[in-house]
Structures are given as C-alpha cells and as structure tokens.
Motif scaffolding. Structure first.
Motif, short mmCIF file in Angstrom:
data_model
loop_
_atom_site.label_atom_id
_atom_site.label_comp_id
_atom_site.label_asym_id
_atom_site.label_seq_id
_atom_site.Cartn_x
_atom_site.Cartn_y
_atom_site.Cartn_z
N LEU A 10 -13.55 -38.34 22.89
CA LEU A 10 -12.59 -37.35 22.38
C LEU A 10 -11.26 -38.03 22.07
N LEU A 11 -10.82 -38.91 22.95
CA LEU A 11 -9.56 -39.61 22.73
C LEU A 11 -9.65 -40.48 21.48
N ILE A 12 -10.75 -41.19 21.32
CA ILE A 12 -10.94 -42.00 20.13
C ILE A 12 -10.83 -41.13 18.88
N ASP A 13 -11.54 -40.01 18.90
CA ASP A 13 -11.53 -39.10 17.75
C ASP A 13 -10.13 -38.60 17.44
N VAL A 14 -9.39 -38.23 18.48
CA VAL A 14 -8.06 -37.66 18.27
C VAL A 14 -7.09 -38.73 17.75
N THR A 15 -7.23 -39.97 18.20
CA THR A 15 -6.36 -41.01 17.66
C THR A 15 -6.61 -41.20 16.16
N HIS A 16 -7.86 -41.08 15.76
CA HIS A 16 -8.16 -41.16 14.32
C HIS A 16 -7.58 -39.95 13.58
N VAL A 63 -3.65 -45.70 29.80
CA VAL A 63 -2.58 -44.93 29.16
C VAL A 63 -1.56 -45.87 28.54
N THR A 64 -1.14 -46.87 29.31
CA THR A 64 -0.15 -47.83 28.81
C THR A 64 -0.62 -48.48 27.52
N ALA A 65 -1.86 -48.93 27.51
CA ALA A 65 -2.40 -49.62 26.33
C ALA A 65 -2.51 -48.67 25.14
N VAL A 66 -3.05 -47.47 25.36
CA VAL A 66 -3.28 -46.55 24.25
C VAL A 66 -1.97 -46.04 23.66
N VAL A 67 -1.03 -45.64 24.52
CA VAL A 67 0.24 -45.12 24.02
C VAL A 67 1.02 -46.22 23.30
N ALA A 68 1.06 -47.40 23.89
CA ALA A 68 1.79 -48.51 23.25
C ALA A 68 1.21 -48.83 21.88
N ALA A 69 -0.11 -48.85 21.79
CA ALA A 69 -0.76 -49.20 20.53
C ALA A 69 -0.57 -48.10 19.48
N TRP A 115 -0.33 -35.95 26.47
CA TRP A 115 -1.71 -35.58 26.14
C TRP A 115 -2.67 -36.73 26.44
N VAL A 116 -2.28 -37.95 26.10
CA VAL A 116 -3.12 -39.11 26.38
C VAL A 116 -3.34 -39.25 27.89
N GLU A 117 -2.29 -39.06 28.67
CA GLU A 117 -2.42 -39.15 30.13
C GLU A 117 -3.43 -38.13 30.64
N GLU A 118 -3.34 -36.89 30.18
CA GLU A 118 -4.26 -35.86 30.64
C GLU A 118 -5.70 -36.19 30.25
N ALA A 119 -5.88 -36.66 29.01
CA ALA A 119 -7.23 -36.98 28.54
C ALA A 119 -7.84 -38.12 29.37
N LEU A 120 -7.04 -39.13 29.67
CA LEU A 120 -7.56 -40.28 30.40
C LEU A 120 -7.74 -39.99 31.88
N GLU A 121 -6.93 -39.10 32.43
CA GLU A 121 -7.15 -38.68 33.82
C GLU A 121 -8.49 -37.94 33.95
N ARG A 122 -8.80 -37.12 32.95
CA ARG A 122 -10.10 -36.43 32.97
C ARG A 122 -11.24 -37.43 32.84
N ALA A 123 -11.05 -38.44 32.00
CA ALA A 123 -12.08 -39.48 31.84
C ALA A 123 -12.29 -40.23 33.15
N GLU A 124 -11.20 -40.51 33.84
CA GLU A 124 -11.31 -41.22 35.12
C GLU A 124 -12.05 -40.36 36.14
N ARG A 175 6.77 -38.26 20.66
CA ARG A 175 6.09 -39.38 21.33
C ARG A 175 5.84 -39.06 22.81
N ASP A 176 6.73 -38.32 23.42
CA ASP A 176 6.51 -37.91 24.81
C ASP A 176 5.37 -36.90 24.91
N HIS A 177 5.31 -35.98 23.96
CA HIS A 177 4.21 -35.01 23.95
C HIS A 177 2.87 -35.73 23.78
N TRP A 178 2.86 -36.73 22.90
CA TRP A 178 1.64 -37.51 22.68
C TRP A 178 1.26 -38.26 23.96
N ARG A 179 2.23 -38.88 24.61
CA ARG A 179 1.95 -39.62 25.84
C ARG A 179 1.37 -38.70 26.90
#
Length: 203
Positions: A85-91, A152-158, A128-137, A122-126
């Motif tokens: 889902l995260l991959i799809d949303v980044t696209h 999260v650090t890698a995805v948001v930075a990229a 959302w990414v945190e929530e998505a990755l916490e669920r994945a974990e 950018r904070d809103h995006w960060r």
C-alpha cells in the motif's frame, strides 16, 4: 445562489492561478497582478476574496492538503500488505505532484522560509508514512532487525527529496525513479518470503 456559485468559482480560479504563479515564480517573486491576470479577474476582485498574497498562499496550502488527503486515503485491498500500500501511495503521490499544480505549489509553500506555513504538507505526509509503517511492523512485514522508524526515515527523506528535486527536473517524480528507490530499499527491510509478492512499480 447564482452569485454564491459565481463567487465560489472565482475563488477556485484564483487559488489555481495563484498556485501556477507560486509554482513558476516562487512565493516571494509572485505578483498579485500576474495572479489576477491569469485568473481573468481584476485586482479588486482578487482583494475581495483574499486580503493579501499570504492569504492566497494559505488557501493554496489548504486546497493542496485536501488533494494530499485524497491520495493517502487509499484503503488496503484484501490480501495486500501494508508495505505494498505504501509503495502504491508513493507512486500515486508522485503522479499527483507531476500533474496537479495546486498540490505541487502547496508542498513548495510548506517549505517556504519567508512566511509561516499554515499547513505543512510534508509533516502530514510524514505522519501518514509513520502510521502505514507502524501497521506494517505490527503485521510482521519487516525483517526482525528492522524498526519501523528506520524505514520511516528512509521513505520520508527519499520522497520529500524527490519532491524538492523535481522543482528543477520532473524526472525525479517519474515512476522509474520511485521504482528504483523501492527496488533498492525493499530487500533491506522486507523478509525474502514477502519480497517476492511486492511490486516496486505499484499495483
């Protein structure tokens, strides 16, 4: 009612025109005369809706947030992983940034140092990414030695980096660029058994 509808259309036209000028010239160099000219209205009509350039920028940010929330509102399909889902949303986000000047200008305004941002996209995006990755974990989608916050650090930075770099070269928001990032990152964070089912180009 007709007057209200006309006023609403004028306001939306001004927001889009402002986004185009902010995207092209930057906030500091943007001219209210240029914005009203693109919108096809007088300066007086512009000031009727927005008291200042900062007020227009606030409206662009708010409209951009609505667009960002639409991008991140994607639901997890049955049987799909949170990482996919995260991959799809980044696209989807990269595609939206390429094609939607309001969203693109809203992100740029969030990083504008000459004015206080009302909405920091950018904070809103960060978040959302945190929530998505916490669920994945929580679902065990990471290698045992990997923590969600590291990803999260890698995805948001990229992804934020792609957004900033795209101001000079739209290639950074291409599906190819986003796919290359995921192709490099995924083997370091996802177990091999799950990796085979992930589509770096999105589903």
């Amino acid at each position: 009612m007709v007057k209200q509808e006309r006023a609403a259309r004028t306001r939306e036209t001004l927001i889009r025109s402002a986004a185009e000028v902010f995207d092209r010239d930057g906030f500091c160099s943007a001219s209210l005369t240029a914005i009203s000219s693109i919108a096809g209205v007088s300066n007086g009509a512009l000031y009727f809706h927005f008291a200042s350039k900062s007020a227009l920028a606030d409206a662009v940010e708010a409209a951009a947030l609505t667009r960002l929330l639409a991008v991140t509102r994607a639901e997890l399909p049955a049987g799909a992983s949170h990482v996919q889902l995260l991959i799809d949303v980044t696209h989807h986000l990269a595609d939206a940034l390429r094609g939607d000047v309001v969203l693109r200008a809203g992100f740029a305004l969030s990083g504008e140092l000459s004015r206080p941002a009302r909405v920091v996209l950018r904070d809103h995006w960060r978040c959302w990414v945190e929530e998505a990755l916490e669920r994945a974990e929580m679902e065990g989608e990471f290698r045992t030695e990997v923590a969600a916050q590291d990803v999260v650090t890698a995805v948001v930075a990229a992804t934020v980096g792609f957004e900033v770099l795209s101001m000079q070269d739209a290639m950074w928001l291409s599906a190819t660029a986003v796919s290359r990032f995921w192709r490099l990152l995924l083997p370091t964070v996802v177990p091999a058994a799950l990796l085979v089912d992930l589509e770096v180009g999105g589903t």
